[in-house]
Design a protein around this motif. Structure first.
Motif, PDB file in Angstrom:
ATOM      1  N   ILE A  33      12.885   6.966 -37.568  1.00  0.00           N
ATOM      2  CA  ILE A  33      12.821   6.558 -38.962  1.00  0.00           C
ATOM      3  C   ILE A  33      13.718   7.331 -39.952  1.00  0.00           C
ATOM      4  CG2 ILE A  33      11.533   6.172 -41.248  1.00  0.00           C
ATOM      5  CD1 ILE A  33       8.911   5.300 -39.536  1.00  0.00           C
ATOM      6  N   LEU A  34      13.562   8.784 -39.650  1.00  0.00           N
ATOM      7  CA  LEU A  34      14.597   9.892 -40.324  1.00  0.00           C
ATOM      8  C   LEU A  34      15.932   9.526 -39.749  1.00  0.00           C
ATOM      9  CD1 LEU A  34      12.246  12.890 -40.618  1.00  0.00           C
ATOM     10  CD2 LEU A  34      12.670  11.257 -42.372  1.00  0.00           C
ATOM     11  N   ASP A  35      16.162   9.367 -38.732  1.00  0.00           N
ATOM     12  CA  ASP A  35      17.513   9.225 -38.010  1.00  0.00           C
ATOM     13  C   ASP A  35      18.232   8.080 -38.709  1.00  0.00           C
ATOM     14  OD1 ASP A  35      17.392  11.640 -36.521  1.00  0.00           O
ATOM     15  OD2 ASP A  35      16.663  10.793 -34.612  1.00  0.00           O
ATOM     16  N   THR A  36      17.391   6.785 -38.421  1.00  0.00           N
ATOM     17  CA  THR A  36      17.836   5.452 -38.688  1.00  0.00           C
ATOM     18  C   THR A  36      18.058   5.451 -40.291  1.00  0.00           C
ATOM     19  OG1 THR A  36      16.348   4.622 -37.290  1.00  0.00           O
ATOM     20  CG2 THR A  36      17.334   3.131 -38.762  1.00  0.00           C
ATOM     21  N   THR A 159      14.376  14.354 -47.475  1.00  0.00           N
ATOM     22  CA  THR A 159      14.984  15.121 -48.474  1.00  0.00           C
ATOM     23  C   THR A 159      14.959  16.557 -47.754  1.00  0.00           C
ATOM     24  OG1 THR A 159      14.241  13.675 -50.035  1.00  0.00           O
ATOM     25  CG2 THR A 159      14.939  15.816 -50.873  1.00  0.00           C
ATOM     26  N   ILE A 160      13.718  17.025 -47.541  1.00  0.00           N
ATOM     27  CA  ILE A 160      13.770  18.586 -46.772  1.00  0.00           C
ATOM     28  C   ILE A 160      14.818  18.687 -45.707  1.00  0.00           C
ATOM     29  CG2 ILE A 160      12.184  20.124 -45.733  1.00  0.00           C
ATOM     30  CD1 ILE A 160       9.780  18.718 -47.186  1.00  0.00           C
ATOM     31  N   ARG A 161      14.677  17.717 -44.902  1.00  0.00           N
ATOM     32  CA  ARG A 161      15.932  17.867 -43.406  1.00  0.00           C
ATOM     33  C   ARG A 161      17.064  17.706 -44.014  1.00  0.00           C
ATOM     34  NH1 ARG A 161      16.470  13.293 -38.918  1.00  0.00           N
ATOM     35  NH2 ARG A 161      16.796  14.604 -37.299  1.00  0.00           N
ATOM     36  N   ASP A 166      16.063  21.860 -40.614  1.00  0.00           N
ATOM     37  CA  ASP A 166      14.945  22.043 -39.539  1.00  0.00           C
ATOM     38  C   ASP A 166      13.812  22.344 -40.096  1.00  0.00           C
ATOM     39  OD1 ASP A 166      13.989  22.452 -37.260  1.00  0.00           O
ATOM     40  OD2 ASP A 166      14.900  24.584 -36.900  1.00  0.00           O
ATOM     41  N   PHE A 167      12.540  21.903 -39.650  1.00  0.00           N
ATOM     42  CA  PHE A 167      11.309  22.047 -40.011  1.00  0.00           C
ATOM     43  C   PHE A 167      10.736  23.416 -39.539  1.00  0.00           C
ATOM     44  CE2 PHE A 167      11.952  17.579 -40.923  1.00  0.00           C
ATOM     45  CZ  PHE A 167      11.360  17.500 -42.156  1.00  0.00           C
ATOM     46  N   SER A 168      11.374  23.927 -38.484  1.00  0.00           N
ATOM     47  CA  SER A 168      10.366  24.777 -37.491  1.00  0.00           C
ATOM     48  C   SER A 168      10.390  26.165 -38.011  1.00  0.00           C
ATOM     49  CB  SER A 168      11.002  24.935 -36.105  1.00  0.00           C
ATOM     50  OG  SER A 168      12.400  25.416 -36.354  1.00  0.00           O
ATOM     51  N   VAL A 230       8.700  30.781 -50.641  1.00  0.00           N
ATOM     52  CA  VAL A 230       8.647  29.621 -49.824  1.00  0.00           C
ATOM     53  C   VAL A 230      10.091  28.916 -50.076  1.00  0.00           C
ATOM     54  CG1 VAL A 230       6.095  28.872 -50.593  1.00  0.00           C
ATOM     55  CG2 VAL A 230       7.931  27.991 -52.141  1.00  0.00           C
ATOM     56  N   ASP A 231      10.341  27.813 -49.062  1.00  0.00           N
ATOM     57  CA  ASP A 231      11.782  27.066 -49.031  1.00  0.00           C
ATOM     58  C   ASP A 231      11.631  25.963 -49.757  1.00  0.00           C
ATOM     59  OD1 ASP A 231      12.910  28.843 -46.566  1.00  0.00           O
ATOM     60  OD2 ASP A 231      10.995  28.591 -45.943  1.00  0.00           O
ATOM     61  N   VAL A 232      10.407  25.179 -49.947  1.00  0.00           N
ATOM     62  CA  VAL A 232      10.330  24.176 -50.689  1.00  0.00           C
ATOM     63  C   VAL A 232       9.070  24.129 -51.389  1.00  0.00           C
ATOM     64  CG1 VAL A 232      10.091  21.601 -50.177  1.00  0.00           C
ATOM     65  CG2 VAL A 232      11.221  22.947 -48.491  1.00  0.00           C
ATOM     66  N   VAL A 233       9.515  23.455 -52.558  1.00  0.00           N
ATOM     67  CA  VAL A 233       8.349  23.212 -53.560  1.00  0.00           C
ATOM     68  C   VAL A 233       8.035  21.841 -53.723  1.00  0.00           C
ATOM     69  CG1 VAL A 233       7.368  23.906 -55.963  1.00  0.00           C
ATOM     70  CG2 VAL A 233       8.877  25.698 -54.635  1.00  0.00           C
ATOM     71  N   MET A 234       6.937  21.265 -53.480  1.00  0.00           N
ATOM     72  CA  MET A 234       6.492  20.054 -53.644  1.00  0.00           C
ATOM     73  C   MET A 234       5.903  19.765 -54.867  1.00  0.00           C
ATOM     74  SD  MET A 234       6.426  19.019 -49.692  1.00  0.00           S
ATOM     75  CE  MET A 234       7.131  17.204 -49.808  1.00  0.00           C
TER      76      MET A 234
END
Lengths: 319, 171
Positions: A33-36, A159-161, A166-168, A230-234
């Motif tokens: 889904i993310l790639d598409t 959005t994060i990607r 990369d999530f890892s 942190v890298d991301v704040v949601m």
């Protein structure tokens, strides 16, 4: 059509037939889904922002609970795929005359619907509809009760990607009313499946589900500690009814401890990004200077949301 | 061993480049179709010394078999970094067969604008056309048994080669 009883979203080939929840979806489908969606972002930047994939298909937006933004982005997505879109705000039509949800759906199916996009205040309503529709009809959950909001979770992952690649190696914080949030649940499931190693949830005890740590997240009640590095704040939206309810002293009190201000954000990594599913309560969960600041990716989230919904619809309709 | 050996892709590409050289100008837009067509277009773009940046197309959103087989698993991004309106274009694909991919590519291109003209360059033509499509520039015509397909491959050094795949088993 045979659907997997353990996971009624998947057909016998393990392909997505309905999108009801991100829980239990294999990573492979999330990546697909993310790639598409990435390819659809290109389409939305062209002169002609339309592709012919769903030409001749009828997409029914069934909103049993009001929502302007989500309904609009689904409508734009379906139209950009060349589908015909029919919007139904059910609370103001047959439901007030006593028709049941399944009767409404049966009637709409008889009007040759190909896809239902369902928003409902009751958890599980889209599942119920998915179990009762004809086998060639696809159902997308556009938010059900406190349960799930899969396309929001997916657009957050997109959005994060987009910004972090990369999530890892990411440290992600989810802040606010986790207890009542279908968005938070979808985010936690998606982040876990995509391999995010550290998810923190931050909020007052009264707004965190009991045993939330069983989902594999780290619990923080003190925001300054939780945001460290942190890298991301949601951020999550604080629903109006919570501001007056017994779980919180007041909106001002909430802002003081859990509102995202510039000085609290400074504790995160310097290149941390800030997300919010909207609509925002400025001065309650987020300060205006942060919402409009350089680390905010809140408006790109809306744009990416259209591409994500195009991806989900075109994958479902093709399976 | 099955049939005649496939021609050498590098030699075909050289022949294709020579055919195209007198026919391209400073404003010609070159567009490769994913994935093999993009590899070829990258080489052609360099060897023909074209100034307009290279375009790429993934025609998945325009394919006429979506109803039958659904959306392709691995959709690439289309990227046309120049104005299509009024420009002479050359589409590049590796294997010309039914013509349906080219039909889809032309439909997509028209959503970017109205080109002055579109010509087609293909490395090989295996016949079997189902639509009125012909290559203006062609490496070679080849004969392949039905049920088999020709694939363009690229090794780690960037060398191109043709390979057969499909049902027929070699004893």
């Amino acid at each position: 059509m045979w659907l997997d009883p353990a996971n009624p979203q998947l057909n016998k080939n393990g392909e997505l037939h309905h999108l009801l929840s991100l829980e239990g979806l294999p990573a492979e489908i999330l990546w697909q889904i993310l790639d598409t969606a990435k390819s659809f972002v290109g389409v939305t930047q062209r002169e002609v922002k339309k592709v012919p994939l769903l030409r001749g298909k009828a997409v029914f937006n069934l909103f049993f609970e009001p929502s302007t933004r989500t309904r609009t982005t689904f409508e734009i997505a379906a139209k950009r795929l060349s589908a015909d879109v029919i919007n139904l705000a059910i609370n103001v039509s047959s439901q007030t005359k006593g028709e049941s949800v399944l009767d409404t759906v049966a009637n709409l199916s008889a009007m040759q619907a190909d896809m239902f996009v369902v928003r409902h205040a009751a958890s599980g309503a889209p599942h119920l509809i998915a179990r009762h529709v004809a086998p060639d009809i696809h159902v997308i959950n556009a938010g059900d009760g406190r349960h799930s909001h899969p396309t929001q979770g997916l657009l957050d992952m997109f959005t994060i990607r987009h910004y972090k690649k990369d999530f890892s190696s990411l440290r992600v914080a989810i802040v606010g009313d986790i207890l009542h949030s279908r968005v938070a649940r979808s985010q936690i499931h998606a982040l876990t499946t995509l391999g995010c190693p550290e998810i923190r949830v931050i909020g007052p005890k009264t707004l965190l589900p009991s045993h939330v740590e069983n989902l594999g997240v780290h619990v923080h009640h003190e925001m300054r500690k939780g945001l460290k590095d942190v890298d991301v704040v949601m951020m999550l939206r604080l629903q109006n009814e919570r501001m007056q309810g017994p779980l919180l002293p007041s909106a001002q009190e909430f802002y003081k401890y859990y509102g995202l201000t510039e000085d609290k954000l400074a504790l995160a990594k310097p290149d941390a990004i800030v997300l919010h599913p909207g609509p925002m309560n400025r001065g309650v969960e987020i300060d205006s200077s942060v919402a409009d600041g350089r680390q905010s990716v809140i408006l790109p989230q809306v744009t990416f949301g259209i591409a994500i919904r195009m991806a989900v619809m075109s994958i479902l309709a093709g399976n | 061993m099955p049939g005649t050996p496939l021609p050498d892709a590098e030699q075909l590409l050289k022949a294709l480049t020579d055919q195209m050289r007198p026919e391209v100008g400073p404003e010609t837009g070159l567009i490769g179709i994913h994935t093999g067509g993009v590899w070829l277009a990258e080489r052609l773009h360099r060897d023909l010394n074209l100034k307009v940046p290279l375009g790429t197309l993934d025609v998945s959103f325009y394919r006429d078999d979506y109803e039958k087989i659904g959306l392709h698993r691995d959709v690439k991004t289309s990227d046309i970094p120049f104005e299509v309106e009024g420009r002479h274009l050359i589409l590049v694909d590796d294997v010309l067969y039914t013509g349906r991919t080219i039909r889809a590519a032309m439909n997509e291109l028209f959503d970017y604008g109205r080109p002055a003209s579109i010509r087609l360059a293909a490395l090989v033509d295996r016949g079997g056309r189902e639509l009125p499509v012909a290559a203006r520039f062609l490496g070679a015509a080849v004969t392949v048994a039905p049920g088999r397909s020709i694939e363009l491959k690229r090794d780690s050094d960037g060398r191109l080669s043709l390979a057969l795949s499909g049902d027929e088993h070699v004893a």
